[in-house]
Scaffold this motif. Structure first.
Motif, mmCIF file in Angstrom:
data_model
loop_
_atom_site.group_PDB
_atom_site.id
_atom_site.type_symbol
_atom_site.label_atom_id
_atom_site.label_comp_id
_atom_site.label_asym_id
_atom_site.label_seq_id
_atom_site.Cartn_x
_atom_site.Cartn_y
_atom_site.Cartn_z
ATOM 1 N N TYR A 98 -12.442 -15.606 26.038
ATOM 2 C CA TYR A 98 -12.299 -15.790 27.474
ATOM 3 C C TYR A 98 -11.005 -15.156 27.963
ATOM 4 O O TYR A 98 -9.979 -15.227 27.292
ATOM 5 C CB TYR A 98 -12.279 -17.279 27.833
ATOM 6 N N ASP A 99 -11.057 -14.572 29.145
ATOM 7 C CA ASP A 99 -9.879 -13.988 29.776
ATOM 8 C C ASP A 99 -9.437 -14.941 30.881
ATOM 9 O O ASP A 99 -9.937 -14.903 32.006
ATOM 10 C CB ASP A 99 -10.220 -12.607 30.348
ATOM 11 N N TRP A 100 -8.513 -15.813 30.539
ATOM 12 C CA TRP A 100 -8.095 -16.852 31.478
ATOM 13 C C TRP A 100 -7.310 -16.276 32.647
ATOM 14 O O TRP A 100 -7.322 -16.854 33.746
ATOM 15 C CB TRP A 100 -7.315 -17.939 30.741
ATOM 16 N N ASN A 101 -6.652 -15.137 32.465
ATOM 17 C CA ASN A 101 -5.986 -14.491 33.605
ATOM 18 C C ASN A 101 -7.015 -13.999 34.615
ATOM 19 O O ASN A 101 -6.822 -14.122 35.826
ATOM 20 C CB ASN A 101 -5.085 -13.348 33.138
ATOM 21 N N LEU A 102 -8.115 -13.451 34.114
ATOM 22 C CA LEU A 102 -9.207 -13.056 35.003
ATOM 23 C C LEU A 102 -9.780 -14.283 35.703
ATOM 24 O O LEU A 102 -10.074 -14.244 36.906
ATOM 25 C CB LEU A 102 -10.294 -12.326 34.218
ATOM 26 N N GLN A 111 -7.763 -15.176 38.671
ATOM 27 C CA GLN A 111 -7.996 -14.266 39.796
ATOM 28 C C GLN A 111 -9.307 -14.604 40.503
ATOM 29 O O GLN A 111 -9.381 -14.585 41.729
ATOM 30 C CB GLN A 111 -8.015 -12.823 39.316
ATOM 31 N N ILE A 112 -10.333 -14.909 39.732
ATOM 32 C CA ILE A 112 -11.646 -15.212 40.306
ATOM 33 C C ILE A 112 -11.622 -16.557 41.027
ATOM 34 O O ILE A 112 -12.139 -16.679 42.140
ATOM 35 C CB ILE A 112 -12.727 -15.207 39.203
ATOM 36 N N LYS A 159 -14.952 -21.584 37.294
ATOM 37 C CA LYS A 159 -15.468 -20.974 38.535
ATOM 38 C C LYS A 159 -16.256 -22.000 39.346
ATOM 39 O O LYS A 159 -16.027 -22.167 40.553
ATOM 40 C CB LYS A 159 -16.338 -19.770 38.196
#
Length: 181
Positions: A113-117, A120-121, A153
């Motif tokens: 998982y890309d937690w920085n992404l 942003q989302i 999300k």
């Protein structure tokens, strides 16, 4: 393209309509014009359709409709799967085992998982930090649960739309988890 048990050869290779026109597929467009083609959920596909995909990628040429094409030099193929191609495992019971000749064609890259992404989302750092922590705890304890970016999300959206945060948390994170396990 999301590959599944119902994916057909025409969805991959396109087809000739009754009037003789070739109806393009996304695979055809990327194969002949360049670009990136994502075959998502590869381990959800039936063996026959996977072979349909394997041949043009491996050989570098294919017939679409009645014409022969070589793969465009800028074309790249990426496949995503929930397993390593070994079949149903853990929480991914719908996954099919992939043929060794398919697995041998690809470099397998584990993608966390890309937690920085996610930040942003979701635009809700507190929710993302909380879900990330739950994910880390469940992973460390080797619990058979999926707590990930989709939870962050969905939880963020529910809170943004005015749902009570505790209810939203239950609905997105806990409702599908058997707490007795």
């Amino acid at each position: 393209l999301s590959i599944n048990q119902q994916t057909s050869q025409p969805q991959i290779m396109g087809y000739n309509a009754a009037d003789g026109r070739y109806i393009e597929s996304g695979f055809y467009r990327r194969y002949t014009r360049g670009g990136l083609w994502l075959g998502d959920e590869l381990d959800g596909g039936m063996p026959g359709i996977i072979k349909v995909i394997n041949a043009p990628i491996e050989n570098g040429f294919a017939t679409f409709g009645t014409e022969y094409f070589t793969v465009h030099e800028s074309t790249r193929f990426v496949f995503a799967a929930n397993t390593y191609g070994k079949g149903a495992a853990g929480m991914y019971v719908g996954a099919n085992e992939l043929d060794g000749s398919t697995l041998n064609r690809f470099t397998i890259i584990e993608w966390e998982y890309d937690w920085n992404l996610a930040r942003q989302i979701c635009q809700n750092d507190a929710v993302v930090r909380y879900i990330q922590k739950l994910h880390e705890i469940s992973s460390d304890l080797k619990l058979k649960v999926i707590i990930g970016m989709r939870d962050a999300k969905n939880l963020s959206e529910l809170i943004l739309n005015g749902e009570d945060p505790k209810e939203a948390e239950y609905d997105t994170v806990w409702a599908s988890i058997d707490l007795d396990d």
